[in-house]
Design a protein around this motif. Structure first.
Motif, PDB file in Angstrom:
ATOM      1  N   ARG A  26       0.845  -1.194   0.000  1.00 48.06           N
ATOM      2  CA  ARG A  26       0.000   0.000   0.000  1.00 48.06           C
ATOM      3  C   ARG A  26       0.880   1.243   0.000  1.00 48.06           C
ATOM      4  NH1 ARG A  26      -4.900  -0.508   3.884  1.00 48.06           N
ATOM      5  NH2 ARG A  26      -5.337  -2.051   2.270  1.00 48.06           N
ATOM      6  N   ARG A  27       0.623   2.141  -0.939  1.00 48.24           N
ATOM      7  CA  ARG A  27       1.478   3.320  -1.107  1.00 48.24           C
ATOM      8  C   ARG A  27       0.891   4.579  -0.488  1.00 48.24           C
ATOM      9  NH1 ARG A  27       3.416   2.782  -7.436  1.00 48.24           N
ATOM     10  NH2 ARG A  27       4.441   0.761  -7.246  1.00 48.24           N
ATOM     11  N   LYS A  28      -0.407   4.722  -0.508  1.00 50.88           N
ATOM     12  CA  LYS A  28      -1.006   5.960  -0.020  1.00 50.88           C
ATOM     13  C   LYS A  28      -2.389   5.668   0.530  1.00 50.88           C
ATOM     14  CE  LYS A  28      -2.671   7.003  -4.668  1.00 50.88           C
ATOM     15  NZ  LYS A  28      -2.688   7.965  -5.769  1.00 50.88           N
ATOM     16  N   MET A  29      -2.897   6.607   1.308  1.00 48.99           N
ATOM     17  CA  MET A  29      -4.234   6.479   1.860  1.00 48.99           C
ATOM     18  C   MET A  29      -5.262   7.020   0.873  1.00 48.99           C
ATOM     19  SD  MET A  29      -3.509   4.992   4.640  1.00 48.99           S
ATOM     20  CE  MET A  29      -5.108   5.030   5.452  1.00 48.99           C
ATOM     21  N   LYS A  30      -6.507   6.618   1.064  1.00 50.87           N
ATOM     22  CA  LYS A  30      -7.566   7.069   0.173  1.00 50.87           C
ATOM     23  C   LYS A  30      -7.911   8.528   0.431  1.00 50.87           C
ATOM     24  CE  LYS A  30      -9.833   2.629  -0.604  1.00 50.87           C
ATOM     25  NZ  LYS A  30     -11.109   1.891  -0.504  1.00 50.87           N
ATOM     26  N   ILE A  31      -8.280   9.239  -0.622  1.00 52.58           N
ATOM     27  CA  ILE A  31      -8.678  10.646  -0.537  1.00 52.58           C
ATOM     28  C   ILE A  31     -10.195  10.706  -0.703  1.00 52.58           C
ATOM     29  CG2 ILE A  31      -8.413  12.945  -1.525  1.00 52.58           C
ATOM     30  CD1 ILE A  31      -5.695  12.038  -2.589  1.00 52.58           C
ATOM     31  N   ASP A  32     -10.885  11.080   0.364  1.00 52.73           N
ATOM     32  CA  ASP A  32     -12.343  11.151   0.325  1.00 52.73           C
ATOM     33  C   ASP A  32     -12.868  12.580   0.408  1.00 52.73           C
ATOM     34  OD1 ASP A  32     -12.456   8.392   0.212  1.00 52.73           O
ATOM     35  OD2 ASP A  32     -12.436   8.186   2.390  1.00 52.73           O
ATOM     36  N   GLN A  33     -12.117  13.465   1.009  1.00 55.58           N
ATOM     37  CA  GLN A  33     -12.590  14.827   1.244  1.00 55.58           C
ATOM     38  C   GLN A  33     -12.216  15.719   0.056  1.00 55.58           C
ATOM     39  OE1 GLN A  33     -10.967  16.022   4.983  1.00 55.58           O
ATOM     40  NE2 GLN A  33     -12.134  14.535   6.164  1.00 55.58           N
ATOM     41  N   LEU A  34     -13.060  15.725  -0.942  1.00 54.76           N
ATOM     42  CA  LEU A  34     -12.888  16.588  -2.109  1.00 54.76           C
ATOM     43  C   LEU A  34     -14.177  17.369  -2.332  1.00 54.76           C
ATOM     44  CD1 LEU A  34     -10.988  14.350  -4.675  1.00 54.76           C
ATOM     45  CD2 LEU A  34     -10.133  16.408  -3.602  1.00 54.76           C
ATOM     46  N   PRO A  35     -14.089  18.629  -2.729  1.00 55.23           N
ATOM     47  CA  PRO A  35     -15.313  19.414  -2.970  1.00 55.23           C
ATOM     48  C   PRO A  35     -16.170  18.789  -4.070  1.00 55.23           C
ATOM     49  CG  PRO A  35     -13.359  20.817  -2.903  1.00 55.23           C
ATOM     50  CD  PRO A  35     -12.868  19.419  -2.913  1.00 55.23           C
ATOM     51  N   GLN A  36     -17.467  19.051  -3.970  1.00 56.38           N
ATOM     52  CA  GLN A  36     -18.403  18.467  -4.926  1.00 56.38           C
ATOM     53  C   GLN A  36     -18.250  19.062  -6.325  1.00 56.38           C
ATOM     54  OE1 GLN A  36     -20.503  15.976  -4.615  1.00 56.38           O
ATOM     55  NE2 GLN A  36     -20.085  15.582  -2.450  1.00 56.38           N
ATOM     56  N   TYR A  37     -17.837  20.346  -6.420  1.00 52.54           N
ATOM     57  CA  TYR A  37     -17.791  20.978  -7.735  1.00 52.54           C
ATOM     58  C   TYR A  37     -16.587  20.526  -8.560  1.00 52.54           C
ATOM     59  CZ  TYR A  37     -14.415  24.134  -5.500  1.00 52.54           C
ATOM     60  OH  TYR A  37     -13.349  24.650  -4.842  1.00 52.54           O
ATOM     61  N   LEU A  38     -15.610  19.874  -7.930  1.00 51.57           N
ATOM     62  CA  LEU A  38     -14.449  19.385  -8.672  1.00 51.57           C
ATOM     63  C   LEU A  38     -14.766  17.989  -9.219  1.00 51.57           C
ATOM     64  CD1 LEU A  38     -11.580  20.510  -6.279  1.00 51.57           C
ATOM     65  CD2 LEU A  38     -12.305  21.608  -8.393  1.00 51.57           C
ATOM     66  N   THR A  39     -15.683  17.945 -10.155  1.00 47.07           N
ATOM     67  CA  THR A  39     -16.150  16.654 -10.665  1.00 47.07           C
ATOM     68  C   THR A  39     -15.051  15.922 -11.436  1.00 47.07           C
ATOM     69  OG1 THR A  39     -17.021  17.821 -12.592  1.00 47.07           O
ATOM     70  CG2 THR A  39     -18.549  17.408 -10.763  1.00 47.07           C
ATOM     71  N   LYS A  40     -14.318  16.654 -12.257  1.00 44.52           N
ATOM     72  CA  LYS A  40     -13.273  16.008 -13.050  1.00 44.52           C
ATOM     73  C   LYS A  40     -12.154  15.461 -12.161  1.00 44.52           C
ATOM     74  CE  LYS A  40     -10.314  16.783 -17.076  1.00 44.52           C
ATOM     75  NZ  LYS A  40      -9.875  17.762 -18.080  1.00 44.52           N
ATOM     76  N   ARG A  52     -12.432  14.603  -9.030  1.00 46.67           N
ATOM     77  CA  ARG A  52     -12.958  13.466  -8.285  1.00 46.67           C
ATOM     78  C   ARG A  52     -12.952  12.206  -9.149  1.00 46.67           C
ATOM     79  NH1 ARG A  52     -16.254  14.585  -3.787  1.00 46.67           N
ATOM     80  NH2 ARG A  52     -17.645  12.873  -4.335  1.00 46.67           N
ATOM     81  N   ARG A  53     -13.266  12.366 -10.437  1.00 44.28           N
ATOM     82  CA  ARG A  53     -13.275  11.215 -11.330  1.00 44.28           C
ATOM     83  C   ARG A  53     -11.858  10.673 -11.535  1.00 44.28           C
ATOM     84  NH1 ARG A  53     -16.213  13.475 -14.662  1.00 44.28           N
ATOM     85  NH2 ARG A  53     -14.697  14.170 -16.225  1.00 44.28           N
ATOM     86  N   VAL A  54     -10.889  11.574 -11.695  1.00 40.38           N
ATOM     87  CA  VAL A  54      -9.499  11.148 -11.885  1.00 40.38           C
ATOM     88  C   VAL A  54      -8.970  10.454 -10.637  1.00 40.38           C
ATOM     89  CG1 VAL A  54      -7.144  11.987 -12.220  1.00 40.38           C
ATOM     90  CG2 VAL A  54      -8.996  12.886 -13.625  1.00 40.38           C
ATOM     91  N   VAL A  55      -9.274  11.036  -9.456  1.00 40.99           N
ATOM     92  CA  VAL A  55      -8.805  10.438  -8.202  1.00 40.99           C
ATOM     93  C   VAL A  55      -9.434   9.066  -7.993  1.00 40.99           C
ATOM     94  CG1 VAL A  55      -8.874  10.678  -5.697  1.00 40.99           C
ATOM     95  CG2 VAL A  55      -8.270  12.634  -7.103  1.00 40.99           C
ATOM     96  N   ALA A  56     -10.729   8.941  -8.301  1.00 37.77           N
ATOM     97  CA  ALA A  56     -11.406   7.649  -8.137  1.00 37.77           C
ATOM     98  C   ALA A  56     -10.799   6.584  -9.049  1.00 37.77           C
ATOM     99  CB  ALA A  56     -12.896   7.808  -8.421  1.00 37.77           C
ATOM    100  N   SER A  57     -10.499   6.949 -10.290  1.00 43.32           N
ATOM    101  CA  SER A  57      -9.902   5.967 -11.208  1.00 43.32           C
ATOM    102  C   SER A  57      -8.491   5.572 -10.774  1.00 43.32           C
ATOM    103  CB  SER A  57      -9.865   6.534 -12.627  1.00 43.32           C
ATOM    104  OG  SER A  57      -9.025   7.670 -12.685  1.00 43.32           O
ATOM    105  N   SER A  58      -7.713   6.557 -10.300  1.00 44.74           N
ATOM    106  CA  SER A  58      -6.356   6.239  -9.847  1.00 44.74           C
ATOM    107  C   SER A  58      -6.381   5.364  -8.599  1.00 44.74           C
ATOM    108  CB  SER A  58      -5.573   7.524  -9.567  1.00 44.74           C
ATOM    109  OG  SER A  58      -6.130   8.220  -8.471  1.00 44.74           O
ATOM    110  N   SER A 103      -4.785   1.667  -8.218  1.00 41.74           N
ATOM    111  CA  SER A 103      -3.836   1.348  -7.144  1.00 41.74           C
ATOM    112  C   SER A 103      -4.315   0.159  -6.322  1.00 41.74           C
ATOM    113  CB  SER A 103      -3.627   2.571  -6.243  1.00 41.74           C
ATOM    114  OG  SER A 103      -4.836   2.908  -5.589  1.00 41.74           O
ATOM    115  N   GLU A 104      -5.633   0.036  -6.113  1.00 39.82           N
ATOM    116  CA  GLU A 104      -6.154  -1.121  -5.386  1.00 39.82           C
ATOM    117  C   GLU A 104      -5.922  -2.413  -6.162  1.00 39.82           C
ATOM    118  OE1 GLU A 104     -10.203  -0.582  -4.369  1.00 39.82           O
ATOM    119  OE2 GLU A 104      -9.824   0.969  -2.872  1.00 39.82           O
ATOM    120  N   ILE A 105      -6.133  -2.346  -7.476  1.00 37.78           N
ATOM    121  CA  ILE A 105      -5.888  -3.538  -8.297  1.00 37.78           C
ATOM    122  C   ILE A 105      -4.406  -3.914  -8.263  1.00 37.78           C
ATOM    123  CG2 ILE A 105      -5.925  -4.419 -10.661  1.00 37.78           C
ATOM    124  CD1 ILE A 105      -8.423  -2.655 -11.116  1.00 37.78           C
TER     125      ILE A 105
END
Length: 602
Positions: free
Chosen positions: A99-113, A115-121, A125-127
């Motif tokens: 495991r390299r880093k912790m999950k990032i959950d606290q992101l503003p709602q208006y930063l949709t792009k 949030r999508r990039v962070v979720a995919s990364s 990383s989990e895979i």
């Protein structure tokens, strides 16, 4: 004639029909007697398994089964359900390793792009984490096995001959003795890969060999006292601390360098990731030699007398020195004073050893005590009394401690977690022990003594899984050359050696505050005093990245304009006041050209 030909043709066709029919199909009359829907009349034989009707019914059943399985999202191969559905589970302990880093959950709602990039990364990383842990579980299956005795049998009473007879031929050949009584006692050192062995006799005998194949690489006699021997970054070069100066030889025994700045050297330690050779001399000097460029990096006067006890911390490359007054000091090439001074024994320190994690330090002294220290708090938490004391100490990759008392070598297991009452293994050699060293990645302990060298079998001492990119025992000459070039490019500078290597990645808050204050003085306002402007997100694609940045800069300039105007006015007023004050003092102020004026006669 025509009627006869037609009759012959008809009979020929009937014969063909009779030949094509099978015995289970019956005649056409029997087929007429069948009940509607394909059911047979009682008394008829059922169709066998290989019939066409049974094949059709089985195919239709399979199709129905597959369609039903697809509706439920499953893939049925056989009729029985899978007892272990899904992929094999991976233990959480294995996943934490990758495991390299912790999950990032606290992101503003208006930063949709974003949030999508962070979720995919995070999904990727989990895979990667799961697959790495699964491959590690499959590929690195080797584990360290310890010696276990029968009921009411101590493992320390098992002799080396019994262990060599019980194991296979390859492992049994690793126990051997070299009778070298003429030039002893001997000091030894294993290469980083654990393949080559270097021996240095007190009376000048130096030899290096591949100890597994018993192939002698070189053997020389330097015709003077040898205090210590040490391999350098590869098995191609080694250093010998002779009576007067420090010498560098290659693997064929040819002298490469004679470094006269390093005189009266007693002990040596090589830092592989910094390419530094640290030497401790009889005159009390700790010197560092950069073997990649052949220059002296630092020379520190310890002011503690003769230095004959030395070891290194593999975690942070700090040198530990033991002194005759019972103290152990920690040194770095960046400081002229000791980083830490610890009072460890009431008498002189005889030997020091540090484990590979840099957490524990083991010391032995003239007061016949063996102490275990926690280097995180610099406090002792285990203390053992040995009847005759320990003259040499060594720690293995798996945490086994070897202590030599006279001609007896004792091995202890898990000395820092629980109090140890008896040794794990014991062995008696033919002379007084002068050097101990565990072989990397092997269950072998090398012992240098007055009568030569002994290779002991210590089950559970070596790390079973090695890193092939760092130290590969089976590498070829070409792989060694490529590794050497890569290691030189990744060499760590001596300036980065510190007690806590984790601080290199931290922020210096004192420097940050000073820079912030300087910035406030220059700008005339505090840029971090007010909250930053957050523009409202517009719809229909009008909130592009460039537009958001422009709006932020525009608002920021408007907010700063008033502050800048006021600060400029204050500076102008202060400049006018200074001019007024200086106008009255212009006569008293002297110029640089006044020295050329003629002085008035007295």
């Amino acid at each position: 004639m025509a009627s006869a030909e037609v009759a012959l043709k008809h009979t020929h066709v009937e014969k063909k029909k009779k030949v094509s029919e099978r015995y289970w199909q019956g005649s056409g009359e029997e087929k007429k007697d069948e009940a509607p829907g394909g059911s047979h009349v009682p008394g008829d034989q059922p169709a066998p398994l290989g019939s066409q009707t049974n094949q059709q019914t089985r195919a239709s059943e399979k199709k129905k089964k597959y369609k039903a399985a697809e509706r439920h999202g499953k893939k049925a191969i056989t009729r029985k359900p899978d007892p272990f559905p899904g992929s094999a589970p991976v233990p959480e302990e294995k996943r934490l390793k990758f495991r390299r880093k912790m999950k990032i959950d606290q992101l503003p709602q208006y930063l949709t792009k974003l949030r999508r990039v962070v979720a995919s990364s995070q999904a990727e990383s989990e895979i990667t984490e799961k697959e790495s842990a699964r491959h590690d579980q499959l590929l690195l299956q080797e584990d360290a096995g310890f010696l276990e005795g029968d009921e009411d049998e101590d493992t320390c009473t098992i002799s080396q001959e019994d262990i060599a007879d019980a194991v296979d031929i390859t492992a049994g050949a690793k126990y051997f003795n070299l009778n070298l009584s003429q030039f002893g006692p001997y000091r030894l050192d294993y290469s980083k890969t654990g393949r080559q062995l270097l021996l240095g006799g007190r009376r000048g005998h130096v030899a290096c060999l591949d100890w597994q194949t018993k192939q002698l690489l070189c053997e020389i006699n330097v015709m003077e006292t040898v205090n210590d021997v040490k391999w350098l970054h590869s098995e191609a070069m080694y250093a010998v601390a002779q009576k007067k100066w420090l010498y560098i030889y290659d693997s064929s025994g040819i002298e490469l360098h004679c470094i006269r700045k390093f005189n009266d050297v007693l002990r040596m330690q090589f830092l592989p990731y910094h390419f530094l050779l640290a030497t401790a001399s009889a005159t009390g000097f700790l010197q560092y030699l950069d073997v990649s460029v052949g220059k002296e990096v630092a020379a520190v006067g310890t002011k503690a007398g003769r230095l004959d006890v030395m070891c290194q911390n593999p975690q942070n490359a700090i040198i530990h020195l033991g002194h005759s007054n019972g103290t152990v000091t920690l040194w770095s090439p960046n400081q002229k004073e000791a980083i830490v001074k610890m009072l460890c024994h009431h008498g002189g320190v005889r030997s020091v050893a540090v484990d590979k994690t840099g957490t524990y330090m083991v010391t032995s002294g003239m007061d016949k005590k063996l102490k275990v220290f926690d280097l995180r708090s610099f406090k002792p938490f285990q203390s053992y009394f040995l009847p005759a004391g320990a003259s040499s100490l060594a720690l293995s990759h798996r945490g086994l401690l070897s202590a030599a008392t006279g001609d007896i070598v004792q091995v202890y297991r898990d000395v820092w977690n629980t109090p140890v009452k008896k040794p794990y293994m014991a062995h008696k050699v033919h002379g007084a022990v002068w050097g101990l060293h565990f072989c990397p990645y092997e269950d072998v302990l090398g012992v240098g003594h007055g009568e030569g060298f002994t290779s002991m079998l210590v089950p559970g001492a070596g790390e079973p899984n090695f890193d092939g990119l760092d130290s590969n025992p089976y590498r070829s000459a070409k792989q060694r050359q490529e590794w050497e070039v890569k290691a030189l490019l990744e060499k760590i500078q001596p300036d980065l050696i510190s007690l806590d290597p984790g601080k290199l990645s931290q922020v210096d808050y004192a420097t940050f505050k000073q820079k912030h204050q300087d910035k406030v003085k220059v700008l005339g306002y505090d840029p971090l005093a007010r909250d930053k402007f957050k523009p409202r997100m517009r719809k229909k694609g009008r909130s592009s990245t460039g537009g958001v940045i422009r709006r932020k800069n525009q608002v920021a300039h408007e907010d700063k304009r008033e502050i800048i105007i006021t600060t400029l006015k204050e500076k102008a007023e202060s400049a006018k006041e200074r001019k007024k004050n200086n106008n009255g003092q212009t006569s008293a102020v002297r110029s640089a050209l006044d020295r050329f004026k003629k002085r008035a006669a007295p």
